[in-house]
Design a protein around this motif. Sequence first.
Motif, mmCIF file in Angstrom:
data_model
loop_
_atom_site.group_PDB
_atom_site.id
_atom_site.type_symbol
_atom_site.label_atom_id
_atom_site.label_comp_id
_atom_site.label_asym_id
_atom_site.label_seq_id
_atom_site.Cartn_x
_atom_site.Cartn_y
_atom_site.Cartn_z
ATOM 1 N N VAL A 1 -5.023 -3.940 -4.959
ATOM 2 C CA VAL A 1 -4.767 -2.680 -5.650
ATOM 3 C C VAL A 1 -6.065 -2.138 -6.260
ATOM 4 O O VAL A 1 -6.369 -0.939 -6.167
ATOM 5 N N THR B 1 2.215 2.039 -3.353
ATOM 6 C CA THR B 1 1.224 2.172 -4.420
ATOM 7 C C THR B 1 0.361 3.418 -4.258
ATOM 8 O O THR B 1 0.172 4.181 -5.208
ATOM 9 N N CYS B 2 -0.156 3.601 -3.061
ATOM 10 C CA CYS B 2 -0.982 4.788 -2.784
ATOM 11 C C CYS B 2 -0.773 5.181 -1.322
ATOM 12 O O CYS B 2 -1.643 4.927 -0.483
ATOM 13 N N VAL C 1 -6.953 2.014 -7.330
ATOM 14 C CA VAL C 1 -5.834 2.341 -8.220
ATOM 15 C C VAL C 1 -6.202 1.871 -9.631
ATOM 16 O O VAL C 1 -6.485 0.685 -9.834
ATOM 17 N N PRO C 2 -6.201 2.767 -10.623
ATOM 18 C CA PRO C 2 -6.687 2.400 -11.958
ATOM 19 C C PRO C 2 -5.800 1.429 -12.720
ATOM 20 O O PRO C 2 -6.287 0.649 -13.540
ATOM 21 N N THR C 3 -4.493 1.471 -12.486
ATOM 22 C CA THR C 3 -3.585 0.555 -13.176
ATOM 23 C C THR C 3 -2.648 -0.093 -12.159
ATOM 24 O O THR C 3 -2.340 0.501 -11.114
ATOM 25 N N GLU C 4 -2.189 -1.284 -12.476
ATOM 26 C CA GLU C 4 -1.297 -1.974 -11.547
ATOM 27 C C GLU C 4 0.031 -1.233 -11.426
ATOM 28 O O GLU C 4 0.566 -0.744 -12.434
ATOM 29 N N PRO C 5 0.580 -1.159 -10.219
ATOM 30 C CA PRO C 5 1.870 -0.476 -10.041
ATOM 31 C C PRO C 5 2.999 -1.250 -10.715
ATOM 32 O O PRO C 5 2.899 -2.448 -10.973
ATOM 33 N N VAL D 1 0.833 -1.202 0.000
ATOM 34 C CA VAL D 1 0.000 0.000 0.000
ATOM 35 C C VAL D 1 0.868 1.252 0.000
ATOM 36 O O VAL D 1 0.614 2.212 -0.735
ATOM 37 N N LEU E 1 -8.388 -0.660 -3.721
ATOM 38 C CA LEU E 1 -7.950 0.648 -3.238
ATOM 39 C C LEU E 1 -8.238 1.754 -4.248
ATOM 40 O O LEU E 1 -7.952 2.927 -3.985
#
Length: 238
Positions: free
Chosen positions: A100, A17-18, A105-109, A14, A103
Amino acid sequence: MRVVSLVPSLTEAVALTCPEVLVGATDWCTHPAGLDVARVGGSKYPDLDRVLALRPDLVLLNEEENRRTDADALAAAGVPVRVTFPRTVPEALTQLGELVAALGVPTEPEWLRVARRAWAELPVPVAPRAAVVPVWRRPWVVLGRDTFAGDVLRRLGVANQWAGHDERYPRPSLAELRARRPDLVVLPDEPYRFTAGDGPEAFPGVPAALISGRHLTWYGPSLAAAPRLLAAQLTGAA
């Protein structure tokens, strides 16, 4: 969204990623370095009052690392919980992708994309080495059946001699471990911190691989580097 993580590997996921959504983590959440969020105690015995005081929209748990009673108490308090329990590398990658997405998040990190490629590109082991894999001593505890760490090692050419045991973490005697005559003993540095002077001496004449426990047992950003790092550490066993 406000997230509290009671799982070190998910805390790292997390945070990388964000980070703006992460408001709390356990005392054992050591990655990424310099993580600056409220601490809520240990994974096994978190301070639930502190967790609730952070007003989380979601609490992350793991079936093996955390207690069911804590998950139930949080749910009873009206807090959504997300419980993970991957037993294989593909399951871990899938559950991380689902987290992901949850949460928002539009695209995978990048770290998750790299991890997927790293594990997909691993060659099939040609000659697996029979190994015993202690995770504790006094008493000895080893990897048994159906564990994430066991699947990681299997994909790297290590055949866990206790993978067929009824228990996930059996407690054989040292004599029983030696009697299997392993080709290799794999000694991670967590949860028990095996070192060159604490562990290999119990298996005279058997090559010992001292490896990163984080890369063996954590499912998160560490999965991206795990195949390369662990393969090098296993190859260097002497």
